[in-house]
Design a protein around this motif. Structure first.
Motif, PDB file in Angstrom:
ATOM      1  N   THR A 176       3.657   3.951   9.859  1.00  0.00           N
ATOM      2  CA  THR A 176       3.141   2.677  10.386  1.00  0.00           C
ATOM      3  C   THR A 176       3.977   1.508   9.879  1.00  0.00           C
ATOM      4  O   THR A 176       4.347   0.601  10.639  1.00  0.00           O
ATOM      5  N   TRP A 177       4.280   1.554   8.598  1.00  0.00           N
ATOM      6  CA  TRP A 177       5.129   0.507   8.005  1.00  0.00           C
ATOM      7  C   TRP A 177       6.540   0.544   8.595  1.00  0.00           C
ATOM      8  O   TRP A 177       7.120  -0.505   8.928  1.00  0.00           O
ATOM      9  N   LEU A 178       7.110   1.745   8.745  1.00  0.00           N
ATOM     10  CA  LEU A 178       8.478   1.863   9.252  1.00  0.00           C
ATOM     11  C   LEU A 178       8.566   1.412  10.709  1.00  0.00           C
ATOM     12  O   LEU A 178       9.578   0.823  11.126  1.00  0.00           O
ATOM     13  N   TRP A 179       7.531   1.674  11.501  1.00  0.00           N
ATOM     14  CA  TRP A 179       7.500   1.229  12.899  1.00  0.00           C
ATOM     15  C   TRP A 179       7.582  -0.299  12.965  1.00  0.00           C
ATOM     16  O   TRP A 179       8.332  -0.856  13.764  1.00  0.00           O
ATOM     17  N   ALA A 238      13.302   1.897  -1.472  1.00  0.00           N
ATOM     18  CA  ALA A 238      13.618   1.505  -0.089  1.00  0.00           C
ATOM     19  C   ALA A 238      12.509   0.647   0.504  1.00  0.00           C
ATOM     20  O   ALA A 238      12.775  -0.383   1.145  1.00  0.00           O
ATOM     21  N   VAL A 239      11.264   1.060   0.311  1.00  0.00           N
ATOM     22  CA  VAL A 239      10.135   0.296   0.846  1.00  0.00           C
ATOM     23  C   VAL A 239      10.091  -1.099   0.228  1.00  0.00           C
ATOM     24  O   VAL A 239       9.875  -2.104   0.925  1.00  0.00           O
ATOM     25  N   PHE A 240      10.305  -1.170  -1.073  1.00  0.00           N
ATOM     26  CA  PHE A 240      10.277  -2.467  -1.753  1.00  0.00           C
ATOM     27  C   PHE A 240      11.360  -3.398  -1.220  1.00  0.00           C
ATOM     28  O   PHE A 240      11.091  -4.570  -0.910  1.00  0.00           O
ATOM     29  N   GLN A 241      12.592  -2.893  -1.109  1.00  0.00           N
ATOM     30  CA  GLN A 241      13.701  -3.740  -0.675  1.00  0.00           C
ATOM     31  C   GLN A 241      13.551  -4.185   0.774  1.00  0.00           C
ATOM     32  O   GLN A 241      13.778  -5.353   1.102  1.00  0.00           O
ATOM     33  N   ILE A 242      13.174  -3.259   1.654  1.00  0.00           N
ATOM     34  CA  ILE A 242      13.037  -3.620   3.075  1.00  0.00           C
ATOM     35  C   ILE A 242      11.901  -4.610   3.255  1.00  0.00           C
ATOM     36  O   ILE A 242      12.030  -5.598   4.001  1.00  0.00           O
ATOM     37  N   THR A 243      10.771  -4.374   2.593  1.00  0.00           N
ATOM     38  CA  THR A 243       9.648  -5.306   2.702  1.00  0.00           C
ATOM     39  C   THR A 243      10.024  -6.675   2.149  1.00  0.00           C
ATOM     40  O   THR A 243       9.692  -7.707   2.739  1.00  0.00           O
ATOM     41  N   ARG A 244      10.730  -6.685   1.033  1.00  0.00           N
ATOM     42  CA  ARG A 244      11.152  -7.957   0.441  1.00  0.00           C
ATOM     43  C   ARG A 244      12.086  -8.715   1.375  1.00  0.00           C
ATOM     44  O   ARG A 244      11.944  -9.926   1.568  1.00  0.00           O
ATOM     45  N   ALA A 250       0.832  -1.206   0.000  1.00  0.00           N
ATOM     46  CA  ALA A 250       0.000   0.000   0.000  1.00  0.00           C
ATOM     47  C   ALA A 250       0.867   1.257   0.000  1.00  0.00           C
ATOM     48  O   ALA A 250       0.591   2.212  -0.739  1.00  0.00           O
ATOM     49  N   VAL A 251       1.920   1.266   0.821  1.00  0.00           N
ATOM     50  CA  VAL A 251       2.826   2.411   0.847  1.00  0.00           C
ATOM     51  C   VAL A 251       3.513   2.572  -0.507  1.00  0.00           C
ATOM     52  O   VAL A 251       3.654   3.690  -1.023  1.00  0.00           O
ATOM     53  N   PHE A 252       3.939   1.473  -1.087  1.00  0.00           N
ATOM     54  CA  PHE A 252       4.603   1.498  -2.391  1.00  0.00           C
ATOM     55  C   PHE A 252       3.684   2.101  -3.460  1.00  0.00           C
ATOM     56  O   PHE A 252       4.114   2.947  -4.263  1.00  0.00           O
ATOM     57  N   MET A 253       2.426   1.706  -3.463  1.00  0.00           N
ATOM     58  CA  MET A 253       1.481   2.212  -4.461  1.00  0.00           C
ATOM     59  C   MET A 253       1.191   3.699  -4.246  1.00  0.00           C
ATOM     60  O   MET A 253       1.110   4.473  -5.212  1.00  0.00           O
ATOM     61  N   LEU A 254       1.033   4.111  -2.996  1.00  0.00           N
ATOM     62  CA  LEU A 254       0.782   5.527  -2.714  1.00  0.00           C
ATOM     63  C   LEU A 254       1.977   6.392  -3.101  1.00  0.00           C
ATOM     64  O   LEU A 254       1.814   7.491  -3.643  1.00  0.00           O
ATOM     65  N   ILE A 274       1.665   9.016   6.955  1.00  0.00           N
ATOM     66  CA  ILE A 274       1.087   8.321   8.114  1.00  0.00           C
ATOM     67  C   ILE A 274       1.183   6.804   7.925  1.00  0.00           C
ATOM     68  O   ILE A 274       1.597   6.069   8.836  1.00  0.00           O
ATOM     69  N   LEU A 275       0.816   6.348   6.736  1.00  0.00           N
ATOM     70  CA  LEU A 275       0.917   4.909   6.462  1.00  0.00           C
ATOM     71  C   LEU A 275       2.372   4.471   6.400  1.00  0.00           C
ATOM     72  O   LEU A 275       2.715   3.362   6.842  1.00  0.00           O
TER      73      LEU A 275
END
Length: 233
Positions: A101-104, A213-219, A35-39, A97-98
């Motif tokens: 939440t993801w980073l936390w 960054a979001v993609f790599q960390i989530t992966r 969701a963060v990636f898409m936003l 905000i989202l």
């Protein structure tokens, strides 16, 4: 069900993996990351569109002369772009905000040791002076702690994070300068349009780098065995 990190089977009555200690449910974390990636992608697309539109607007100004220039008409024409930057800022706030939440979650799941307490994941963004560098440092630590990186790879991660943070700060400053710029003269109008284009470019690039960054960390944090290996190293 199998653990998303190490692959071991987790009994239904427990919430942590008995082998690696990870939380049993990581699917929701991946959903938040998507969701963060898409936003962020939507923010990058809007900023890019704003920059391209401003570039087209600069063509008439380039052909204008001091005798034919109309300051009032130019100000009216640029007003929607100022409103567009305001809307982009609101969208960035919702995305932020989202993102926090993801980073936390990502901070709590990444292996330590961490240089700063987890509370600084949120406080680092609102504390004056500290918010100029600590958010980027937090993202860097979460990223490199989530995988097994060599020195050269850590430097590459640091370069991406530094570029993202520099573009973000510069984009905010340039957008503010564009919104408060003057169009009283032809040269002022040309300069203000160029500032707006630069602001849009920086914001689009910042969103794109943040997507990486979001993609790599989530992966890394949802790949089987990745965090378990990082903890062992």
């Amino acid at each position: 069900m199998p653990c998303a990190l190490c692959g071991d089977i987790i009994p239904t009555e427990v919430v942590r993996c008995p082998a690696c200690g990870a939380w049993a449910r990581r699917r929701d974390f991946r959903a938040v990351g998507v969701a963060v990636f898409m936003l962020l992608g939507f923010n990058a697309f809007v900023a890019l569109g704003s920059g391209l539109s401003l570039l087209r607007f600069s063509e008439p100004l380039r052909a204008a002369t001091h005798g034919t220039y109309d300051a009032a008409a130019t100000e009216r024409a640029l007003a929607p772009y100022t409103e567009l930057f305001t809307i982009s800022a609101i969208m960035a706030g919702v995305t932020g905000i989202l993102y926090l939440t993801w980073l936390w979650r990502a901070f709590g799941q990444s292996p330590g040791p961490h240089q700063y307490h987890r509370a600084w994941v949120l406080l680092g963004w609102v504390t004056p002076v500290v918010n100029l560098w600590l958010p980027a440092r937090t993202v860097y630590e979460v990223w490199v702690n989530s995988g097994r990186y060599r020195t050269a790879q850590r430097q590459a991660v640091g370069a991406v994070v530094a570029a993202w943070w520099a573009c973000l700060l510069l984009g905010v400053l340039l957008a503010y300068a564009f919104a408060h710029g003057s169009v009283d003269t032809l040269s002022d109008a040309r300069f203000d349009v160029h500032v707006g284009v630069a602001a849009a470019a920086c914001q689009s690039l910042a969103a794109s780098l943040c997507m990486a960054a979001v993609f790599q960390i989530t992966r890394l944090q949802t790949a089987p065995g990745e965090l378990a290996q990082a903890r062992e190293s």
